[in-house]
Design a protein around this motif. Structure first.
Motif, PDB file in Angstrom:
ATOM      1  N   TYR A  50      -5.902  -6.484   0.120  1.00 46.13           N
ATOM      2  CA  TYR A  50      -4.858  -7.592   0.201  1.00 46.13           C
ATOM      3  C   TYR A  50      -4.740  -8.050   1.560  1.00 46.13           C
ATOM      4  O   TYR A  50      -4.667  -9.242   1.836  1.00 46.13           O
ATOM      5  CB  TYR A  50      -3.700  -7.139  -0.473  1.00 46.13           C
ATOM      6  N   ILE A  51      -4.670  -7.203   2.381  1.00 45.63           N
ATOM      7  CA  ILE A  51      -4.820  -7.481   3.943  1.00 45.63           C
ATOM      8  C   ILE A  51      -5.982  -6.663   4.521  1.00 45.63           C
ATOM      9  O   ILE A  51      -6.497  -5.533   3.970  1.00 45.63           O
ATOM     10  CB  ILE A  51      -3.496  -7.258   4.665  1.00 45.63           C
ATOM     11  N   ALA A  52      -6.371  -6.980   5.657  1.00 42.03           N
ATOM     12  CA  ALA A  52      -7.414  -6.290   6.116  1.00 42.03           C
ATOM     13  C   ALA A  52      -7.366  -4.756   6.518  1.00 42.03           C
ATOM     14  O   ALA A  52      -6.237  -4.379   7.164  1.00 42.03           O
ATOM     15  CB  ALA A  52      -7.829  -6.912   7.610  1.00 42.03           C
ATOM     16  N   LYS A  53      -8.048  -3.947   5.781  1.00 40.54           N
ATOM     17  CA  LYS A  53      -7.859  -2.511   6.083  1.00 40.54           C
ATOM     18  C   LYS A  53      -6.916  -1.790   5.461  1.00 40.54           C
ATOM     19  O   LYS A  53      -6.646  -0.859   5.968  1.00 40.54           O
ATOM     20  CB  LYS A  53      -8.243  -2.189   7.509  1.00 40.54           C
ATOM     21  N   ASP A  54      -6.193  -2.434   4.467  1.00 37.17           N
ATOM     22  CA  ASP A  54      -4.916  -1.735   3.971  1.00 37.17           C
ATOM     23  C   ASP A  54      -5.249  -0.449   3.267  1.00 37.17           C
ATOM     24  O   ASP A  54      -4.649   0.620   3.554  1.00 37.17           O
ATOM     25  CB  ASP A  54      -4.299  -2.562   2.891  1.00 37.17           C
ATOM     26  N   TYR A  55      -6.308  -0.307   2.371  1.00 34.95           N
ATOM     27  CA  TYR A  55      -6.566   1.097   1.901  1.00 34.95           C
ATOM     28  C   TYR A  55      -7.141   2.008   2.727  1.00 34.95           C
ATOM     29  O   TYR A  55      -6.999   3.023   2.697  1.00 34.95           O
ATOM     30  CB  TYR A  55      -7.814   0.613   0.694  1.00 34.95           C
ATOM     31  N   GLU A  56      -8.026   1.488   3.625  1.00 33.24           N
ATOM     32  CA  GLU A  56      -8.544   2.444   4.592  1.00 33.24           C
ATOM     33  C   GLU A  56      -7.535   3.017   5.688  1.00 33.24           C
ATOM     34  O   GLU A  56      -7.696   4.309   6.096  1.00 33.24           O
ATOM     35  CB  GLU A  56      -9.511   1.699   5.557  1.00 33.24           C
ATOM     36  N   VAL A  57      -6.447   2.166   6.113  1.00 33.06           N
ATOM     37  CA  VAL A  57      -5.399   2.702   6.609  1.00 33.06           C
ATOM     38  C   VAL A  57      -4.728   3.832   6.053  1.00 33.06           C
ATOM     39  O   VAL A  57      -4.427   4.915   6.579  1.00 33.06           O
ATOM     40  CB  VAL A  57      -4.437   1.616   7.249  1.00 33.06           C
ATOM     41  N   ILE A  58      -4.280   3.530   4.701  1.00 38.44           N
ATOM     42  CA  ILE A  58      -3.803   4.676   4.000  1.00 38.44           C
ATOM     43  C   ILE A  58      -4.588   5.823   3.806  1.00 38.44           C
ATOM     44  O   ILE A  58      -4.016   7.135   3.731  1.00 38.44           O
ATOM     45  CB  ILE A  58      -3.103   4.190   2.627  1.00 38.44           C
ATOM     46  N   GLN A  59      -5.936   5.793   3.641  1.00 41.11           N
ATOM     47  CA  GLN A  59      -6.735   6.816   3.554  1.00 41.11           C
ATOM     48  C   GLN A  59      -6.534   7.798   4.793  1.00 41.11           C
ATOM     49  O   GLN A  59      -6.558   9.044   5.117  1.00 41.11           O
ATOM     50  CB  GLN A  59      -8.260   6.458   3.475  1.00 41.11           C
ATOM     51  N   ALA A  60      -6.521   7.161   6.052  1.00 42.53           N
ATOM     52  CA  ALA A  60      -6.492   7.638   7.426  1.00 42.53           C
ATOM     53  C   ALA A  60      -5.216   8.455   7.307  1.00 42.53           C
ATOM     54  O   ALA A  60      -5.091   9.483   7.908  1.00 42.53           O
ATOM     55  CB  ALA A  60      -6.698   6.469   8.516  1.00 42.53           C
ATOM     56  N   ILE A  61      -4.347   7.678   6.907  1.00 39.83           N
ATOM     57  CA  ILE A  61      -2.887   8.488   6.849  1.00 39.83           C
ATOM     58  C   ILE A  61      -2.897   9.602   6.271  1.00 39.83           C
ATOM     59  O   ILE A  61      -2.376  10.723   6.596  1.00 39.83           O
ATOM     60  CB  ILE A  61      -1.579   7.326   6.685  1.00 39.83           C
TER      61      ILE A  61
END
Length: 517
Positions: A372-383
């Motif tokens: 939906y926005i750039a790197k949304d899923y990847e950010v949550i994976q990192a968190i």
């Protein structure tokens, strides 16, 4: 609020991707690229349009849809790229007396609906009265219900202030503040309007295929002048990889919200340029007031365990600004003194106080969009990875943005939910206020202590006292970790060389503001 002058705005917007050639060669290349654009502009857009009424339903409060709505419909008040306000269908607006008990607005002369009928002051009154009625389905009808007894005389509208709202006129450039033609709406009805949408904006709807595309044609009678492109096509391309393919293949002329490593790669290619604009959107995680988030130690630990700067630097390649409150740096009331440090050891200690550890982790679900926005899923994976190291086990659930709005409206979000909060008018009431005030339909946190602090600020007439109050609220929220602010967004846009494009601080992609360079 803070405004950026043109030079500073263009500097931070980071216009990139210039050709290595110079002089006559560049000029000829740009002319050829502009000629290749033709009269049709195709945009690979990241979110589909679910409904055409921009004043009702959940889609009317989705900031990502405003770029499309602004093509077809005018607003009462418009905004420049730096968020400063400018006339829309209203050329003058304000409080009519020092006590702020009356309003006065002047309607633009010469504006036409897309069927050639003049826009009148009575049309504006009809719109304001309609959205003030909660039965119409306007999600923020309380905003519009704050004024009453509206009367049109010539092109001047006056009215009474029933409930003072300090940001009323800012809202007239914000969500649901779009003006519909009463004569057309009354003729076709609610369902008919979805099939035959009409406004007074720079483009009219020629064809709409739900979930696929919308094709727009320039409005020859637009009061703001003819746009550069006669035809505009918004392709609804929800997959970032597909949007990359659209721009790289030349099938689309513009795209947005792609991974930043792809943005850096594409903007360096011949025939393409990139613009990365710091925008008024912020990435954040809602905490819901359900277990285990009712434990302050869990909330504080969840915030302290995350290295936001590392996420911005590594995942977003520096395209973002870590934030500590729901106010980004350009917002009115932004307070740089608030600080929630990265401290994983402190986070583990807080969890231990509540009986949790890496061997006995606290468990909950976190919801997020993907693409939906750039790197949304990847950010949550990192968190989630950072949380795991201190004793938090979070299960990721992926959903579409429409589902987020549905669950949020029903107050059924998971204990944690990632979201991109848009606030193009930059007022604390439309970020912290609506996100954190219990009675708000956009809030997931509902506790008496916070509501008691926020409540009086909705009607505070002293502006300095109002802003100081919001700053106090934001400090209190940070201390109690009632929400998890992450970073201010940077909007990556890639477009063909030869297209004149400048970033908009409100995250808008506006065909009417583009040109053939």
């Amino acid at each position: 609020m803070t405004h950026l002058d043109r030079r500073h705005f263009l500097r931070i917007a980071g216009v990139a991707g210039a050709s290595a050639t110079t002089g006559l060669g560049t000029l000829l290349f740009n002319r050829e690229a502009a000629a290749a654009l033709g009269d049709t502009l195709t945009i690979a857009y990241h979110v589909p349009l679910p409904a055409w009424d921009p004043t009702t339903g959940l889609s009317s409060v989705n900031p990502q849809l405003m770029s499309i709505y602004k093509c077809v419909f005018d607003q009462y008040i418009d905004q420049n790229a730096d968020l400063s306000f400018r006339p829309g269908l209203l050329t003058e607006w304000g409080w009519a007396d020092d006590d702020k008990t009356r309003v006065r607005m002047v309607v633009r002369e010469g504006a036409m609906w897309q069927d050639g009928t003049p826009v009148t002051a009575q049309d504006i009154v009809w719109n304001l009265e309609r959205v003030a009625n909660p039965e119409t389905g306007n999600p923020v009808s309380f905003v519009w219900a704050s004024i009453a007894n509206l009367k049109a005389e010539g092109n001047v509208i006056t009215g009474d202030v029933g409930q003072y709202m300090p940001d009323l006129f800012k809202w007239m450039a914000f969500l649901t503040a779009y003006v519909l033609p009463p004569h057309h709406y009354d003729e076709v009805g609610r369902e008919g309007f979805e099939k035959q949408p009409m406004g007074s904006g720079p483009y009219r709807v020629e064809e709409f295929q739900r979930g696929s595309f919308v094709r727009l044609k320039a409005n020859p009678d637009y009061w703001g002048g003819a746009p550069a492109f006669d035809t505009v096509v918004f392709k609804f391309v929800t997959d970032p990889a597909a949007r990359i393919a659209e721009i790289e293949s030349g099938r689309s002329d513009v795209t947005l919200n792609i991974p930043f490593e792809e943005f850096d790669r594409l903007k360096a290619k011949p025939g393409l340029e990139g613009v990365a604009t710091p925008v008024s959107d912020i990435a954040m995680i809602f905490f819901n007031d359900v277990a285990p988030m009712t434990d302050v130690n869990v909330r504080r630990a969840a915030v302290m365990a995350v290295d936001k700067k590392a996420i911005v630097d590594r995942l977003l390649r520096g395209y973002g600004v870590p934030i500590e409150t729901l106010l980004a740096p350009p917002y009115t009331g932004f307070d740089p003194e608030v600080n929630t440090p990265y401290d994983p050891e402190g986070a583990a200690a807080l969890l231990a106080e509540s009986g949790y550890s890496r061997e006995n982790p606290v468990e909950f679900k976190i919801q997020t969009t993907r693409g939906y926005i750039a790197k949304d899923y990847e950010v949550i994976q990192a968190i989630v990875g950072m949380w795991r190291r201190v004793g938090i086990q979070a299960e990721i659930e992926v959903y579409e943005i429409a589902k987020h709005f549905e669950l949020r409206a029903q107050d059924q979000l998971a204990p944690a939910a990632f979201y991109n909060w848009g606030n193009s008018i930059g007022d604390p009431s439309t970020s912290t206020g609506h996100a954190m005030f219990g009675p708000s339909p956009h809030s997931t946190w509902d506790t008496d202590d916070l509501d008691a602090m926020i409540g009086p600020l909705w009607v505070e007439k002293d502006e300095a006292r109002r802003i100081a109050g919001w700053q106090k609220v934001n400090r209190y929220i940070a201390e109690n970790a009632y929400v998890f602010p992450l970073y201010q967004q940077v909007q990556p846009v890639v477009h063909k060389t030869g297209l004149g494009f400048e970033g908009h601080f409100a995250n808008f992609i506006l065909p009417q503001a583009m040109s053939k360079a």
